[in-house]
Motif scaffolding. Sequence first.
Motif, PDB file in Angstrom:
ATOM      1  N   LEU A 142     -13.669  79.764  73.253  1.00 45.59           N
ATOM      2  CA  LEU A 142     -13.257  80.919  72.455  1.00 45.59           C
ATOM      3  C   LEU A 142     -12.399  81.838  73.324  1.00 45.59           C
ATOM      4  CD1 LEU A 142     -13.746  82.160  69.627  1.00 45.59           C
ATOM      5  CD2 LEU A 142     -15.739  83.333  70.564  1.00 45.59           C
ATOM      6  N   THR A 143     -11.185  82.179  72.837  1.00 48.10           N
ATOM      7  CA  THR A 143     -10.257  82.956  73.658  1.00 48.10           C
ATOM      8  C   THR A 143      -9.246  83.684  72.779  1.00 48.10           C
ATOM      9  OG1 THR A 143      -8.724  82.813  75.545  1.00 48.10           O
ATOM     10  CG2 THR A 143      -8.659  81.019  73.941  1.00 48.10           C
ATOM     11  N   LEU A 144      -8.387  84.489  73.413  1.00 50.03           N
ATOM     12  CA  LEU A 144      -7.360  85.235  72.680  1.00 50.03           C
ATOM     13  C   LEU A 144      -6.258  84.309  72.180  1.00 50.03           C
ATOM     14  CD1 LEU A 144      -6.623  88.502  74.710  1.00 50.03           C
ATOM     15  CD2 LEU A 144      -7.736  88.328  72.484  1.00 50.03           C
ATOM     16  N   PRO A 145      -5.660  84.606  71.026  1.00 50.08           N
ATOM     17  CA  PRO A 145      -4.508  83.828  70.564  1.00 50.08           C
ATOM     18  C   PRO A 145      -3.353  83.930  71.566  1.00 50.08           C
ATOM     19  CG  PRO A 145      -5.335  85.278  68.822  1.00 50.08           C
ATOM     20  CD  PRO A 145      -6.024  85.681  70.083  1.00 50.08           C
ATOM     21  N   GLY A 146      -2.634  82.838  71.722  1.00 46.76           N
ATOM     22  CA  GLY A 146      -1.444  82.855  72.558  1.00 46.76           C
ATOM     23  C   GLY A 146      -1.675  82.860  74.047  1.00 46.76           C
ATOM     24  N   SER A 147      -2.906  82.673  74.490  1.00 45.75           N
ATOM     25  CA  SER A 147      -3.190  82.718  75.920  1.00 45.75           C
ATOM     26  C   SER A 147      -2.964  81.365  76.585  1.00 45.75           C
ATOM     27  CB  SER A 147      -4.625  83.198  76.166  1.00 45.75           C
ATOM     28  OG  SER A 147      -5.556  82.335  75.561  1.00 45.75           O
ATOM     29  N   VAL A 148      -2.807  81.400  77.903  1.00 51.83           N
ATOM     30  CA  VAL A 148      -2.525  80.198  78.683  1.00 51.83           C
ATOM     31  C   VAL A 148      -3.625  79.148  78.524  1.00 51.83           C
ATOM     32  CG1 VAL A 148      -2.403  79.347  81.070  1.00 51.83           C
ATOM     33  CG2 VAL A 148      -1.033  81.307  80.376  1.00 51.83           C
ATOM     34  N   VAL A 149      -4.854  79.597  78.369  1.00 52.19           N
ATOM     35  CA  VAL A 149      -5.966  78.645  78.322  1.00 52.19           C
ATOM     36  C   VAL A 149      -5.848  77.684  77.135  1.00 52.19           C
ATOM     37  CG1 VAL A 149      -7.533  80.130  77.004  1.00 52.19           C
ATOM     38  CG2 VAL A 149      -8.476  78.435  78.568  1.00 52.19           C
ATOM     39  N   HIS A 150      -5.168  78.090  76.063  1.00 53.65           N
ATOM     40  CA  HIS A 150      -4.946  77.179  74.941  1.00 53.65           C
ATOM     41  C   HIS A 150      -4.138  75.963  75.396  1.00 53.65           C
ATOM     42  CE1 HIS A 150      -6.539  79.553  71.587  1.00 53.65           C
ATOM     43  NE2 HIS A 150      -5.966  80.621  72.109  1.00 53.65           N
ATOM     44  N   PRO A 159     -10.987  71.483  72.628  1.00 55.92           N
ATOM     45  CA  PRO A 159     -10.613  72.365  71.519  1.00 55.92           C
ATOM     46  C   PRO A 159     -10.721  73.844  71.901  1.00 55.92           C
ATOM     47  CG  PRO A 159     -12.801  71.447  71.162  1.00 55.92           C
ATOM     48  CD  PRO A 159     -12.253  70.763  72.377  1.00 55.92           C
ATOM     49  N   THR A 160      -9.901  74.657  71.289  1.00 54.78           N
ATOM     50  CA  THR A 160      -9.977  76.106  71.470  1.00 54.78           C
ATOM     51  C   THR A 160     -10.034  76.787  70.115  1.00 54.78           C
ATOM     52  OG1 THR A 160      -7.562  76.220  71.605  1.00 54.78           O
ATOM     53  CG2 THR A 160      -8.760  76.161  73.691  1.00 54.78           C
ATOM     54  N   VAL A 161     -10.599  77.983  70.107  1.00 54.71           N
ATOM     55  CA  VAL A 161     -10.697  78.794  68.898  1.00 54.71           C
ATOM     56  C   VAL A 161     -10.235  80.202  69.261  1.00 54.71           C
ATOM     57  CG1 VAL A 161     -12.247  79.787  67.171  1.00 54.71           C
ATOM     58  CG2 VAL A 161     -12.594  77.432  67.949  1.00 54.71           C
ATOM     59  N   SER A 162      -9.383  80.779  68.438  1.00 57.65           N
ATOM     60  CA  SER A 162      -8.871  82.127  68.699  1.00 57.65           C
ATOM     61  C   SER A 162      -9.792  83.185  68.108  1.00 57.65           C
ATOM     62  CB  SER A 162      -7.470  82.289  68.106  1.00 57.65           C
ATOM     63  OG  SER A 162      -6.542  81.473  68.783  1.00 57.65           O
TER      64      SER A 162
END
Length: 251
Positions: A142-150, A159-162
Amino acid sequence: MVIDLNADLGEGFGIWRLGDDMALLDIVTSANVACGFHAGDPVTIRRTCAAAVDRGVTIGAQVSYRDLAHFGRREMEVEPEELCAEVLYQLAAVDGIARAMGGRVSYVKPHGALYNRICRDREQAAAVIDAVADYDPSLPVLTLPGSVVHEVAAAEGIPTVSEAFADRAYTSAGALVPRREPGAVIHDVEEVSARAVRMAVERTVTSADGRQVPVPARSICVHGDTPDAVSLARAVRDGLLEAGVVLQAFA
């Protein structure tokens, strides 16, 4: 319009208590459980996981820098191998306790300074993602939209979730205003609720300088360590439901 509502929980330590975890667990759909590095201890983790399982709340591991003194809000320089091992340690510990309570860790959310660092630092983001991949590559981060971790996670098949923050101020670039700056944390109940509804329905937020910023989030966070956290979370939940938003965990 389907949104997850998450909160940071289990952040007490020893005789020190922070927030009302039991009340918040009656409101949220996902619980970011502190893993002992920025807050939390074995008893607190066990109680929080057990209560989450009883209420059908999804459990996430809230991994952090090893920084009890500063509540994980101090940015640290940690070698990638060490950071990977520390994240893996935290994840395995909370998941083990969660499973003993009849549940499991279903996602990972970095905390505080680590959360913000991996939004822009590819090396530290890779260390966190490597730990998740080592433990269970099906776990979303779970992370911020548009971040490097995506980008880093996508390269490893993780998988990532914004997510968006109902009670935090945003910059015009879509980042969170640093806590050291005035107005970084929003305490007005009506304002926080209205922001959450707009995030869920319109997928936007007004930045600190008045600009409209897109926030394509699947989850909304309300912090459990702020004053009146329960009132804020309840107002957010009520506002979302009144707007026709379905509250459902993403994991």
